[in-house]
Design a protein around this motif. Structure first.
Motif, PDB file in Angstrom:
ATOM      1  N   SER A 201      44.177 -21.982   7.373  1.00 12.58           N
ATOM      2  CA  SER A 201      44.679 -20.615   7.510  1.00 12.58           C
ATOM      3  C   SER A 201      43.789 -19.821   8.455  1.00 12.58           C
ATOM      4  O   SER A 201      42.609 -20.134   8.632  1.00 12.58           O
TER       5      SER A 201
ATOM      6  N   SER B 185      40.953 -13.680   4.939  1.00 10.73           N
ATOM      7  CA  SER B 185      41.704 -14.644   4.140  1.00 10.73           C
ATOM      8  C   SER B 185      40.842 -15.159   2.999  1.00 10.73           C
ATOM      9  O   SER B 185      39.617 -14.983   2.971  1.00 10.73           O
TER      10      SER B 185
ATOM     11  N   VAL C  28      40.244 -16.664  -5.535  1.00 11.44           N
ATOM     12  CA  VAL C  28      39.233 -16.408  -4.507  1.00 11.44           C
ATOM     13  C   VAL C  28      37.831 -16.501  -5.115  1.00 11.44           C
ATOM     14  O   VAL C  28      36.923 -17.092  -4.526  1.00 11.44           O
TER      15      VAL C  28
ATOM     16  N   GLN D  85      35.484 -16.817   0.776  1.00 13.73           N
ATOM     17  CA  GLN D  85      34.714 -17.807   0.009  1.00 13.73           C
ATOM     18  C   GLN D  85      33.585 -18.441   0.820  1.00 13.73           C
ATOM     19  O   GLN D  85      32.674 -19.040   0.228  1.00 13.73           O
ATOM     20  N   TYR D  86      33.621 -18.309   2.131  1.00 10.93           N
ATOM     21  CA  TYR D  86      32.597 -18.919   2.975  1.00 10.93           C
ATOM     22  C   TYR D  86      31.380 -17.996   2.991  1.00 10.93           C
ATOM     23  O   TYR D  86      31.108 -17.285   3.947  1.00 10.93           O
TER      24      TYR D  86
ATOM     25  N   TRP E 143      39.914 -18.195   2.103  1.00 13.22           N
ATOM     26  CA  TRP E 143      38.859 -19.174   2.408  1.00 13.22           C
ATOM     27  C   TRP E 143      37.700 -18.522   3.157  1.00 13.22           C
ATOM     28  O   TRP E 143      36.547 -18.903   2.955  1.00 13.22           O
ATOM     29  N   ARG E 144      37.988 -17.512   4.010  1.00  8.34           N
ATOM     30  CA  ARG E 144      36.890 -16.874   4.755  1.00  8.34           C
ATOM     31  C   ARG E 144      36.027 -16.019   3.832  1.00  8.34           C
ATOM     32  O   ARG E 144      34.814 -15.923   4.022  1.00  8.34           O
TER      33      ARG E 144
ATOM     34  N   LEU F 296      44.057 -19.478   1.386  1.00  4.28           N
ATOM     35  CA  LEU F 296      42.997 -20.249   0.749  1.00  4.28           C
ATOM     36  C   LEU F 296      42.713 -21.568   1.457  1.00  4.28           C
ATOM     37  O   LEU F 296      41.630 -22.140   1.280  1.00  4.28           O
ATOM     38  N   GLU F 297      43.656 -22.060   2.229  1.00  4.17           N
ATOM     39  CA  GLU F 297      43.455 -23.319   2.947  1.00  4.17           C
ATOM     40  C   GLU F 297      42.620 -23.089   4.196  1.00  4.17           C
ATOM     41  O   GLU F 297      42.773 -22.083   4.893  1.00  4.17           O
ATOM     42  N   LYS F 298      41.737 -24.041   4.496  1.00  7.52           N
ATOM     43  CA  LYS F 298      40.877 -23.908   5.674  1.00  7.52           C
ATOM     44  C   LYS F 298      41.679 -23.858   6.974  1.00  7.52           C
ATOM     45  O   LYS F 298      41.178 -23.402   8.003  1.00  7.52           O
TER      46      LYS F 298
END
Length: 236
Positions: free
Chosen positions: A158, A178, A215, A183-184, A180-181, A154-156
């Protein structure tokens, strides 16, 4: 029926057939809007049975296929022709019937093994946000191949892709985008059906830290009546 809770919107459909029909229409509409605005539609697809019926409708609903770009949220490390591969299902029910350029269909090369496939897949992901990410949820609350008790990225800081070696469901080796990806993206839809998902959905509604909830912090959740935990404290 629709209900809002926190930053999620819950779309409750009478059955899986209605959900699939409306989902397919929504994907086709969003594709046209993205193509009109930006010249392309970048879609992350989910595997499993829930979206399969919607994918089967898209050849009749979609157009401007030369502008579609497809990616996977996760894949099992199995041979390409294994029936459990998400890519095979997608090819069979949808992609074999439409002229999306092959260079714009980005299957995860999971047959190379988790580490190599994760590294290689990271290189094909776009530098910009996706237009739409489709995700499912397991009975334990996992999404893509992000399982409880694991690092969900979840961390950018990562990696954009994760090599999974000990998934809670077979096969143990997988590749996943992942947290964060995933979520982007401009929009995110979760697709959840069946009474077996009620416990996990109730946990999500209560604000528990399951992978899907963390997520999908601002997702639209598409479900059928059977999955809605109406009798569970915390449901609307």
């Amino acid at each position: 029926m629709e209900a809002a809770r926190n930053r999620n919107t819950w779309h409750i459909h009478p059955d899986t057939a209605a959900l699939a029909q409306r989902l397919a229409a929504a994907i086709a509409r969003m594709a046209q809007e993205a193509i009109a605005a930006r010249g392309a539609f970048h879609l992350v697809v989910a595997g499993g049975n829930t979206p399969r019926a919607a994918y089967a409708m898209l050849p009749q609903l979609g157009r401007d296929w030369q502008c579609w770009h497809l990616y996977h949220g996760d894949e099992r490390c199995l041979p390409p022709q294994d029936p459990e591969r998400n890519s095979l299902m997608l090819d069979t029910v949808w992609l074999s019937q439409v002229p999306i350029p092959a260079r714009q269909i980005h299957h995860i090369p999971a047959e190379r093994g988790a580490e190599v496939a994760a590294r290689d897949y990271a290189a094909v992901l776009p530098p910009h946000a996706f237009d739409l990410v489709l995700l499912g949820m397991g009975e334990d609350g996992h999404t893509a191949s992000l399982f409880p008790g694991h690092d969900w990225g979840l961390e950018k800081s990562s990696p954009a892709t994760l090599a999974i070696h000990d998934a809670a469901k077979a096969p143990p080796q997988r590749v996943s985008l992942s947290g964060w990806r995933l979520q982007y993206t401009r929009e995110m839809f979760f697709l959840t059906t069946g009474s077996g998902k009620r416990v996990a959905l109730a946990a999500w509604l209560r604000g528990e830290s399951i992978p899907a909830a963390l997520v999908g912090t601002a997702a639209d959740v598409w479900l059928d009546n059977a999955a809605w935990p109406e009798a569970v404290p915390g449901a609307i």
